[in-house]
Design an enzyme around this catalytic site. Structure first.
Site, PDB file in Angstrom:
ATOM      1  N   ARG A 103       0.879  -1.183   0.000  1.00 44.57           N
ATOM      2  CA  ARG A 103       0.000   0.000   0.000  1.00 44.57           C
ATOM      3  C   ARG A 103       0.910   1.225   0.000  1.00 44.57           C
ATOM      4  NH1 ARG A 103      -5.239   1.567   3.577  1.00 44.57           N
ATOM      5  NH2 ARG A 103      -6.079   0.136   2.018  1.00 44.57           N
ATOM      6  N   HIS A 130      -7.561   0.658  -6.225  1.00 49.33           N
ATOM      7  CA  HIS A 130      -7.702  -0.205  -5.047  1.00 49.33           C
ATOM      8  C   HIS A 130      -8.363  -1.515  -5.494  1.00 49.33           C
ATOM      9  CE1 HIS A 130      -7.780  -1.368  -1.008  1.00 49.33           C
ATOM     10  NE2 HIS A 130      -8.598  -0.489  -0.465  1.00 49.33           N
ATOM     11  N   GLN A 133     -10.096  -4.019  -2.930  1.00 47.01           N
ATOM     12  CA  GLN A 133     -11.379  -3.538  -2.426  1.00 47.01           C
ATOM     13  C   GLN A 133     -12.487  -3.840  -3.426  1.00 47.01           C
ATOM     14  OE1 GLN A 133     -12.247  -1.794   0.639  1.00 47.01           O
ATOM     15  NE2 GLN A 133     -14.231  -2.419  -0.160  1.00 47.01           N
ATOM     16  N   ASP A 221     -17.259   7.083  -1.251  1.00 45.19           N
ATOM     17  CA  ASP A 221     -15.966   7.030  -0.557  1.00 45.19           C
ATOM     18  C   ASP A 221     -15.705   8.434  -0.006  1.00 45.19           C
ATOM     19  OD1 ASP A 221     -13.391   6.333   0.280  1.00 45.19           O
ATOM     20  OD2 ASP A 221     -12.500   6.516  -1.719  1.00 45.19           O
ATOM     21  N   CYS A 261     -16.304   1.627   0.989  1.00 45.09           N
ATOM     22  CA  CYS A 261     -15.067   0.891   1.265  1.00 45.09           C
ATOM     23  C   CYS A 261     -14.623   1.058   2.716  1.00 45.09           C
ATOM     24  CB  CYS A 261     -13.970   1.325   0.302  1.00 45.09           C
ATOM     25  SG  CYS A 261     -13.678   3.098   0.283  1.00 45.09           S
ATOM     26  N   ARG A 289     -13.448  -8.546   2.154  1.00 47.64           N
ATOM     27  CA  ARG A 289     -12.028  -8.252   1.893  1.00 47.64           C
ATOM     28  C   ARG A 289     -11.184  -9.483   2.238  1.00 47.64           C
ATOM     29  NH1 ARG A 289     -10.061  -3.108   1.948  1.00 47.64           N
ATOM     30  NH2 ARG A 289      -8.220  -4.141   1.135  1.00 47.64           N
TER      31      ARG A 289
HETATM   32  N1  NVA Z   1      -9.964   6.858  -1.346  1.00 44.87           N
HETATM   33  C1  NVA Z   1      -9.600   6.378  -0.027  1.00 44.87           C
HETATM   34  C2  NVA Z   1      -9.847   4.917   0.081  1.00 44.87           C
HETATM   35  C3  NVA Z   1      -9.551   4.345   1.442  1.00 44.87           C
HETATM   36  C4  NVA Z   1      -9.811   2.869   1.504  1.00 44.87           C
HETATM   37  C5  NVA Z   1      -8.140   6.708   0.224  1.00 44.87           C
HETATM   38  O1  NVA Z   1      -7.313   6.510  -0.673  1.00 44.87           O
HETATM   39  O2  NVA Z   1      -7.819   7.177   1.325  1.00 44.87           O
HETATM   40  N1   CP Z   2     -11.127  -0.012   2.704  1.00 39.20           N
HETATM   41  C1   CP Z   2      -9.854  -0.069   3.109  1.00 39.20           C
HETATM   42  O1   CP Z   2      -8.937  -0.316   2.338  1.00 39.20           O
HETATM   43  O2   CP Z   2      -9.676   0.139   4.452  1.00 39.20           O
HETATM   44  P1   CP Z   2      -8.305   0.379   5.210  1.00 39.20           P
HETATM   45  O3   CP Z   2      -7.782   1.714   4.759  1.00 39.20           O
HETATM   46  O4   CP Z   2      -8.677   0.353   6.654  1.00 39.20           O
HETATM   47  O5   CP Z   2      -7.349  -0.722   4.856  1.00 39.20           O
END
Ligand code: NVA
Ligand code: CP
Length: 303
Positions: A103, A130, A133, A221, A261, A289
């Site tokens: 990540r 993502h 997800q 989101d 998400c 997930r």
């Molecule tokens: N768009 C959000 C998704 C988190 C799962 C982010 O990148 O923070």
């Molecule tokens: N939806 C998701 O990826 O959650 P986290 O940021 O908690 O991993």
């Protein structure tokens, strides 16, 4: 040749459906209490350069349930945070581990890791996409509605990593996809270009109710993603109309699912009332997930 999961754009419809079918199977085994140590003795390195609750816990628990082991590496306390190049990290981890989950911010970093690693690399979120997800999201929609093909998926909000992956995953699985976002916050141009290959199946509009009309699943989101914290205030004004609320739910198909998400900001991208009324779906989605990522790890790391 090793396979990676870097973005849904790289996967065929058949590969996506194979992951979803495997995820359903692994979920059934888990629910029945049947052990499934298909990755016994294998190790997954998990690199996190951004925060996480779901991704970390579902990958770490998932590899454990498959009989393997997860090693957590944060940017802060590994050499990754001190600028060790992805090219070197990839080659080092390939000598110890059987898979890498990452990540981070830049999609390019994930692509570089994959290029230099001899082991599968799985994208656990970048600024661009993502994929894990969205595999869980598609699994959840199919579980609740019995199919994907022909259903309408509506996404409301920022044209961000979630929007990018939902468009690609939804279209590849035969869904109608409608995205409502402000003109200056549309999805990535490469994704809009991809969607051109699906005429009549895709809509991108600033009009929330137009996008939500007759939707079978409505998705949103956060307005400010990780790394955009300083823009949060400004974004609250820009995205004010981009909320899942009762009006949006009335435009959607009766019985429409609500997906998020997570984490969710009640009163911003979704009202507390709609969130709680659809908590069952949202937390099924979070649970999935685990199953979807176990499927990805199994399919990529089993050999
Ligand atoms: N768009 C959000 C998704 C988190 C799962 C982010 O990148 O923070
Ligand atoms: N939806 C998701 O990826 O959650 P986290 O940021 O908690 O991993």
């Amino acid at each position: 040749m090793k396979k990676d999961l870097l973005k849904l754009l790289d996967l065929s419809t058949e590969e996506i459906l194979e992951i979803l079918d495997t995820a359903d199977h692994l979920k059934a085994l888990k629910k029945a209490g049947t052990p499934h140590p298909y990755l016994a003795g294998k190790t997954l390195a998990m690199i996190f350069e951004k925060n996480s609750t779901r991704t970390r816990v579902s990958f770490e628990t998932g590899i454990y349930q498959l009989g393997g082991y997860g090693v957590y590496l944060s940017g802060k306390d590994s050499q990754i945070g001190r600028s060790e190049p992805a090219e070197d990290t990839a080659r080092v981890l390939s000598r110890y581990c059987d898979g890498i989950m990452v990540r981070t911010f830049d999609q390019e970093e994930v692509e570089t890791l994959a290029k230099y690693a001899d082991i599968p690399v799985i994208n656990g979120l970048t600024d661009f996409c993502h994929p894990c997800q969205v595999l869980a999201d598609l699994m959840t929609i199919r579980e609740h509605k019995g199919k994907l093909e022909g259903l309408k998926l509506c996404y409301i909000g920022d044209g961000n990593n979630m929007a990018n992956s939902l468009i690609v995953g939804g279209l590849k699985c035969g869904m109608q996809v409608a995205v409502a976002c402000p003109d200056d916050y549309r999805p990535d141009p490469s994704v809009l270009e991809f969607a051109k290959a699906y005429p009549g199946q895709f809509l991108c509009t600033p009009d929330v109710l137009k996008a939500a009309k007759d939707a079978d699943a409505v998705y949103t989101d956060v307005w400010a993603s990780m790394g955009q914290e300083e823009e949060a205030k400004q974004r609250q004004a820009i995205f004010a109309g981009y909320q899942i609320n009762d009006t949006v739910m009335h435009a959607a198909h009766p019985g429409a699912l609500v997906l998020h998400c997570l984490p969710a900001h009640r009163g911003e991208e979704i009202t507390a009332e709609v969130f709680e009324a659809h908590a069952q779906e949202v937390f099924d989605e979070a649970e999935n997930r685990l199953h979807a990522q176990k499927a990805v790890m199994y399919l990529l790391m089993k050999d």
